[in-house]
Design an enzyme around this catalytic site. Structure first.
Site, PDB file in Angstrom:
ATOM      1  N   THR A   1      49.014  22.762  -1.175  1.00 17.88           N
ATOM      2  CA  THR A   1      49.531  23.072  -2.507  1.00 17.88           C
ATOM      3  C   THR A   1      50.870  23.783  -2.335  1.00 17.88           C
ATOM      4  O   THR A   1      51.080  24.473  -1.342  1.00 17.88           O
ATOM      5  CB  THR A   1      48.524  23.950  -3.299  1.00 17.88           C
ATOM      6  OG1 THR A   1      49.221  24.626  -4.357  1.00 17.88           O
ATOM      7  CG2 THR A   1      47.863  25.010  -2.444  1.00 17.88           C
ATOM      8  N   GLY A   2      51.760  23.601  -3.307  1.00 18.78           N
ATOM      9  CA  GLY A   2      53.064  24.265  -3.209  1.00 18.78           C
ATOM     10  C   GLY A   2      54.183  23.291  -3.488  1.00 18.78           C
ATOM     11  O   GLY A   2      53.964  22.228  -4.080  1.00 18.78           O
ATOM     12  N   HIS A   3      55.379  23.630  -3.038  1.00 19.75           N
ATOM     13  CA  HIS A   3      56.557  22.815  -3.339  1.00 19.75           C
ATOM     14  C   HIS A   3      56.429  21.434  -2.688  1.00 19.75           C
ATOM     15  O   HIS A   3      56.568  21.271  -1.463  1.00 19.75           O
ATOM     16  CB  HIS A   3      57.816  23.541  -2.848  1.00 19.75           C
ATOM     17  CG  HIS A   3      59.068  22.797  -3.184  1.00 19.75           C
ATOM     18  ND1 HIS A   3      59.956  22.353  -2.234  1.00 19.75           N
ATOM     19  CD2 HIS A   3      59.546  22.376  -4.378  1.00 19.75           C
ATOM     20  CE1 HIS A   3      60.938  21.710  -2.828  1.00 19.75           C
ATOM     21  NE2 HIS A   3      60.723  21.714  -4.123  1.00 19.75           N
TER      22      HIS A   3
ATOM     23  N   THR B   1      48.843  22.259  -7.726  1.00 19.70           N
ATOM     24  CA  THR B   1      47.758  21.379  -7.288  1.00 19.70           C
ATOM     25  C   THR B   1      46.429  22.062  -6.968  1.00 19.70           C
ATOM     26  O   THR B   1      46.418  23.135  -6.373  1.00 19.70           O
ATOM     27  CB  THR B   1      48.249  20.732  -5.974  1.00 19.70           C
ATOM     28  OG1 THR B   1      49.523  20.189  -6.199  1.00 19.70           O
ATOM     29  CG2 THR B   1      47.305  19.694  -5.457  1.00 19.70           C
TER      30      THR B   1
HETATM   31  N1  GLY Z   1      52.280  19.937  -4.403  1.00 17.72           N
HETATM   32  C1  GLY Z   1      52.299  19.370  -5.651  1.00 17.72           C
HETATM   33  C2  GLY Z   1      53.419  18.526  -5.969  1.00 17.72           C
HETATM   34  O1  GLY Z   1      53.984  17.863  -5.136  1.00 17.72           O
HETATM   35  O2  GLY Z   1      53.774  18.467  -7.116  1.00 17.72           O
END
Ligand code: GLY
Length: 330
Positions: A238-240, A188
């Site tokens: 941003t991230g998981h 993201t």
């Molecule tokens: N953080 C980006 C997503 O949920 O894919």
């Protein structure tokens, strides 16, 4: 020093109401946390620097913070080196399905779109949801119809697919990328900004994670991924995504700021806690209504840039912080 700042912030928050940014406008942009291969870093750095300058110009020319974060994120959506707009990663069917969000700190108003296809700039569609509907989120086909009615640019969905995204999907199919969003792939993009009156806004846009099931919604369309409140600050994560949602990361950071932490301390503490609890990594950029900046990532890299006090700041790796004067950066 941090403790002193936190105490000062807490006093301000309790006794003087919303903070002011001291007359300064600031915009912070990130291009996604992950472990981007070194050869892809220069283009990404160039992109986040330009996006930050683009957003800053909007603020300097009298635009609002919402205009500024939209402009910055739109710039990154148009740059195929990022996982947003053109350049988005692919779902399990090989399609681009995108999510975006924008939030004004004035009355904590969000606008979001999720699972949209063929929208050139999802963040601008999210902005229309914010400005023109009584709703917070539009999804899929309904969002598409709304985009058409609003004159939002629609392109052939295939036009947003890049060769790099196809390579990532191939790696995913061979099991060479780990679970959705836990891998080292880029994530993201996002931006946060404050104006001289202490108004804040945040925005994010994403293609999600490679090989996701069709219809999966990212954290970027939730208060866990993007948050803005004129009583504290603005955050873009941003991230998981699944972890970010479970941990309510963006709102967690906002609460820490509301309780007096600096943007830097709040961002770091929340990401460290998320990792301790869920063993997953990510990043976030934050701005307080006083204009202090927080950037932290638990991944090996995250490209970021911000403009403050006539200078452009940027970095990629932990501890890296380069500064150049604004005029040289242009
Ligand atoms: N953080 C980006 C997503 O949920 O894919």
């Amino acid at each position: 020093m941090d403790t002193l700042m936190n105490f000062y912030n807490l006093l301000q928050a309790r006794f003087f109401g919303p903070f002011k940014s001291g007359g300064e406008v600031v915009i912070v942009v990130h291009g996604g946390a992950g472990n981007t291969p070194d050869e892809r870093i220069p283009a990404k750095l160039k992109g986040v620097k330009k996006a930050a300058l683009e957003g800053y110009d909007v603020l300097r020319c009298g635009g609002t913070v919402v205009d500024a974060v939209e402009a910055a994120v739109k710039y990154l959506e148009n740059d195929e080196h990022f996982n947003a707009g053109k350049g988005s990663v692919l779902n399990a069917n090989g399609e681009v399905e995108m999510d975006a969000s924008i939030m004004s700190g004035n009355c904590i108003e969000p606008g979001t779109v999720t699972v949209v296809k063929g929208i050139k700039n999802p963040v601008s569609l999210a902005r229309r949801v914010l400005d023109k509907t009584p709703h917070i989120k539009l999804a899929g086909e309904g969002a598409h119809v709304f985009a058409k009615n609003e004159g939002i640019k629609i392109v052939d969905p295939g036009a947003l697919v890049t060769g790099y995204a196809q390579e990532l999907l191939e790696l995913h199919k061979k099991g060479e990328l780990s679970d959705c969003g836990k891998s080292d792939e880029p994530d993201t993009v996002g931006a946060v900004a404050v104006d001289c009156r202490g108004h804040v806004a945040a925005a994010a846009s994403t293609g999600g994670c490679t090989g996701k099931l069709a219809g999966r919604c990212s954290s970027s369309t939730t208060a866990s991924g993007v948050y803005a409140d004129d009583n504290a600050g603005a955050v873009a994560c941003t991230g998981h995504g699944e972890s970010i949602i479970k941990f309510c990361l963006a709102h967690n950071i906002i609460q820490e700021m509301e309780n007096g932490k600096t943007a830097e301390a709040a961002t770091k503490q929340s990401l460290v806690k998320m990792h301790a609890k869920l063993k997953t990594r990510g990043g976030a950029t934050a701005i307080s209504t006083r204009g202090d900046v927080g950037i932290f990532f638990s991944t090996p890299k995250m490209v970021w840039a911000y403009v403050k006090g006539g200078r452009l700041h940027y970095g990629v790796k932990p501890g890296q912080h380069e500064i150049i004067c604004f005029e040289k950066a242009k």
